[in-house]
Design an enzyme around this catalytic site. Structure first.
Site, PDB file in Angstrom:
ATOM      1  N   SER A   7       0.852  -1.195   0.000  1.00 34.24           N
ATOM      2  CA  SER A   7       0.000   0.000   0.000  1.00 34.24           C
ATOM      3  C   SER A   7       0.879   1.233   0.000  1.00 34.24           C
ATOM      4  CB  SER A   7      -0.874   0.021   1.259  1.00 34.24           C
ATOM      5  OG  SER A   7      -0.117   0.522   2.356  1.00 34.24           O
ATOM      6  N   ASP A   8       0.322   2.363  -0.439  1.00 38.60           N
ATOM      7  CA  ASP A   8       1.040   3.590  -0.189  1.00 38.60           C
ATOM      8  C   ASP A   8       0.832   3.926   1.289  1.00 38.60           C
ATOM      9  OD1 ASP A   8       1.520   6.560  -2.262  1.00 38.60           O
ATOM     10  OD2 ASP A   8       2.453   5.926  -0.399  1.00 38.60           O
ATOM     11  N   PHE A   9       1.465   4.990   1.723  1.00 41.27           N
ATOM     12  CA  PHE A   9       1.576   5.349   3.130  1.00 41.27           C
ATOM     13  C   PHE A   9       0.194   5.487   3.788  1.00 41.27           C
ATOM     14  CE2 PHE A   9       4.886   6.990   6.038  1.00 41.27           C
ATOM     15  CZ  PHE A   9       4.086   7.418   7.089  1.00 41.27           C
ATOM     16  N   ALA A  10      -0.180   4.473   4.595  1.00 43.64           N
ATOM     17  CA  ALA A  10      -1.468   4.483   5.323  1.00 43.64           C
ATOM     18  C   ALA A  10      -2.667   4.524   4.382  1.00 43.64           C
ATOM     19  CB  ALA A  10      -1.529   5.643   6.306  1.00 43.64           C
ATOM     20  N   ALA A  11      -2.450   4.130   3.129  1.00 50.54           N
ATOM     21  CA  ALA A  11      -3.547   4.185   2.152  1.00 50.54           C
ATOM     22  C   ALA A  11      -4.666   3.211   2.524  1.00 50.54           C
ATOM     23  CB  ALA A  11      -3.013   3.877   0.757  1.00 50.54           C
TER      24      ALA A  11
END
Ligand code: GLC
Length: 720
Positions: free
Chosen positions: A264-268
């Protein structure tokens, strides 16, 4: 096929341990133990030191010594001896910084992009990095979006070539090899289509547009063997991309056959709640894991809810094992079970970072990334003229803050002044109003007005260089702008310098096309200087003195004004194109031309190239197009010959131009060469209204030329 080791690990790991392996946390989470205050990030994510022991990877932890120590500690506590995987944003260089990717896109030289990635891999792997969150393959058309700086540009074909080159540079033939790191294609998918150019904003594009324009570069990166794909923050067809099964199951896994790891992207994953797609953390975890996201970066829903989701039957152990298997296979492919530290070596890191060989490579790639936009016989400067008085003004004249986003402030940076002094030892330099430009991020929107003093100081100069632009911190992530003009006092500086009656050379330091139309009448020469990295100043001096003949060509259109955005070359015709019989009732603006200020593929040289004798013939393999290119000047130079096609009629409308090939050739003074392009039926395929990828016979315009706005055309008919 997973190895026996992995299957044994899957059998012996508990569900909690598997969910930890599927989680990625920043390095500061790993220093925590019971003796430390568990407030802050640990509390925010509701984690315990016990959870950390099973976490599978970390991000942006730099330095061989730190990473060796971190790995040793982790391996001592990890219940199954599974090594930690070290990932990081090594976007356009590690310590030796290369031009921003958008600038490298303008080199139209995939080998240059590959070299940059290769050097970045050597330096970062010595610091203990094993995978980079690069290349970014997002197609971009909107310079209001700060992350255009991270993309190769607006064209699917060029972006695909540059993306595959970057993957090859990072990974080589095998990312396990010394000096290589795994690559991660991002952000899947369509992140660059954010409405209004506002970062993280809604993306709403058709399936056809997604496939025709946005997907090819990601696909090329996967085909080049990238080991990882990162989800994007945006929604795609009203579903957060990372939870979108059409993207990650149907297209990525089934159609493209990707067998690597998805992160995932950052905390996506958590943002699926904010988007309004998951009602809580449990649903966020369920939707992300079910769609195939193997690693949750910097949020902890997998750890917190994975077990109950399996117990409730909302997730299956097969789905969990599928993800853990991808992660363990990646670690096995990188050789981490045999050598958890891979290439981490403090002495080697010190010897490699910023070494002369790497700096020279950065200087060459920077030279090729510069685009000469205007030159009224001012450049090149005469480096041999004794006592030439050169005026240097503007916030980037002496600045070393010219590395670009994702590169920090760096060390050993060559400023423009330093580069010019190196390349013009006989010249005399006078500076004025060189105070650096602050960042809009910090609430600073202009430089102080010392224009009068600068003009007074520079009035006796023979030539004046105005180094203007935007602060690098105002480019990249979370750096969208609605106004793309230079700050008022920078514009005033150029206006007033021109009144001195001397030649003015304007250098634009930016991570995006800026709205420079108002400045053009006041600059005799304009150089798009981007942010070129560690050797920016020397590379620019090479260009300004003619030591290197500029060869860059724009990989993104420059708008006349921000009101014209989006403006890009590979657009459809509309039913009332400008110049049609409809006259007033045509697709146009009352106050601005339709054409961009500078088009895709455009760039000047100190040479002059003439195209002639274009031919396009149909044969068994498709179309063979050729052209004669002559250097009609006395200066040897490199020309990027571009080949475009236009499918005149299709079962869906087709772009007026599509880049299908380019070739860089060096021509000596008055040398002439034939350049040819093979266009196959396969290259002319597109997604029809049923999203079938088809070739349709018919008439095609074949165009070859210096830019998308300067081509010779031949029309052919191509049958089945
Ligand atoms: C950021 C970016 C992504 C980057 C990741 C890790 O939010 O969107 O490109 O790789 O987080 O730093």
């Amino acid at each position: 096929m997973a190895s026996q080791r992995i299957e044994e690990l899957l059998r012996s790991m508990s569900l909690e341990e598997k969910l930890g392996e599927m989680t990625q946390l920043a390095p500061f989470f790993f220093g925590v133990d019971e003796s430390m205050d568990l407030t802050g990030p640990m509390a925010e994510l509701g984690l315990s030191p016990e959870d950390i022991k099973c976490v599978g990877s970390t991000l942006n932890s730099f330095g061989a010594e730190q990473n060796i120590a971190l790995q040793k500690k982790h391996m001592a506590e990890q219940p199954h001896g599974i090594p930690l995987l070290f990932m990081a944003d090594v976007i356009h260089g590690y310590r030796t910084v290369f031009p921003i990717p958008l600038a490298m896109g303008c080199s139209f030289h995939p080998a240059a992009c590959e070299k940059a990635a290769e050097v970045a891999a050597k330096e970062s792997s010595a610091s203990g990095i094993q995978l980079t969150f690069a290349p970014m393959a997002d197609l971009v058309r909107d310079p209001r979006w700060g992350r255009v700086m991270e993309s190769p540009g607006e064209d699917p074909y060029l972006n695909a070539r540059m993306t595959e080159a970057a993957v090859k540079g990072f990974q080589g033939e095998d990312p396990k090899a010394p000096g290589r790191i795994a690559a991660c294609i991002k952000h899947f998918a369509g992140y660059g289509a954010a409405e209004g150019g506002r970062d993280y904003n809604t993306v709403d594009i058709s399936a056809g547009t997604l496939r025709e324009y946005y997907l090819p570069a990601y696909h090329a990166g996967i085909d080049a063997g990238a080991k990882m794909v990162m989800t994007s923050f945006n929604i795609m067809d009203r579903i957060p991309a990372g939870a979108n099964e059409m993207l990650f199951d149907q297209i990525l896994r089934k159609e493209w056959g990707f067998t690597g790891t998805v992160i995932s992207d950052f905390a996506a994953a958590n943002e699926t709640i904010v988007h309004g797609y998951a009602k809580d953390g449990a649903e966020a975890a369920q939707r992300y894991i079910h769609a195939g996201c193997d690693i949750e970066m910097m949020s902890s829903h997998y750890i917190h809810y994975g077990k109950e989701l399996v117990e409730q039957g909302k997730l299956t152990m097969e789905e969990i094992d599928r993800s853990v298997r991808h992660i363990l296979e990646l670690k096995e492919e990188l050789g981490l079970f045999e050598n958890p530290f891979k290439d981490a070596d403090a002495e080697r890191e010190k010897a490699l970072c910023l070494c002369p060989e790497h700096r020279e490579a950065a200087r060459q790639v920077a030279r090729e990334s510069v685009v000469l936009l205007k030159n009224e016989q001012v450049l090149p400067l005469d480096a041999n003229r004794e006592g030439l008085k050169v005026g240097l003004a503007g916030p980037f004249a002496v600045s070393k803050n010219i590395l670009g986003g994702w590169a920090g402030t760096g060390t050993g940076v060559a400023s423009l002044e330093a580069g010019l002094r190196e390349m013009m030892p006989k010249a005399e330099f006078v500076t004025g109003m060189t105070e650096e430009l602050g960042a809009m991020q910090d609430g600073i929107f202009d430089v102080e007005d010392h224009v009068a003093e600068a003009c007074e100081a520079l009035k006796e100069c023979d030539v004046i260089i105005a180094a203007v632009g935007e602060n690098p911190a105002d480019t990249g992530e979370a750096a969208s702008r609605t106004c793309l003009r230079l700050s008022p006092n920078q514009e005033k500086l150029v206006y007033e310098l021109k009144k001195l009656g001397k030649p003015v050379v304007m250098l634009v330091f930016s991570g995006r096309p800026l709205e420079i139309r108002p400045m053009l009448p006041y600059a005799d020469a304009v150089v798009q200087a981007w942010f070129l990295g560690t050797e920016a100043g020397t590379a620019l001096a090479d260009i300004l003195t003619g030591a290197y003949n500029p060869s860059g060509r724009l990989s993104i259109s420059f708008p006349q004004t921000v009101g014209q955005i989006p403006v890009y070359y590979n657009h459809y015709n509309t039913g009332r194109p400008l110049g049609s019989a409809e006259g007033r009732y045509a697709s146009r603006y009352l106050d601005c031309p339709n054409e961009p200020l500078f088009p895709f593929g455009y760039g000047l040289s100190y040479s002059e190239f003439r195209y002639s004798d274009m031919r396009a013939v149909v044969d068994d393999e498709g179309i063979l197009a050729s052209v004669q290119v002559e250097n009609i000047s006395d200066v040897v130079g490199v020309e990027t010959v571009q080949c475009y096609t236009h499918d005149l009629a299709g079962s869906v409308v087709r772009p007026l131009m599509e880049l299908k090939g380019f070739e860089q050739i060096e021509l000596a003074a008055h040398e002439k060469k034939e350049v040819s392009f093979r266009i196959t039926r396969d290259m002319l395929r597109f997604h029809n209204d049923r999203l079938e990828f088809v070739f349709e016979p018919g008439e095609f315009d074949i165009m070859i030329g210096h830019s998308s706005a300067d081509v010779l055309t031949q029309r052919v008919t191509l049958g089945e």
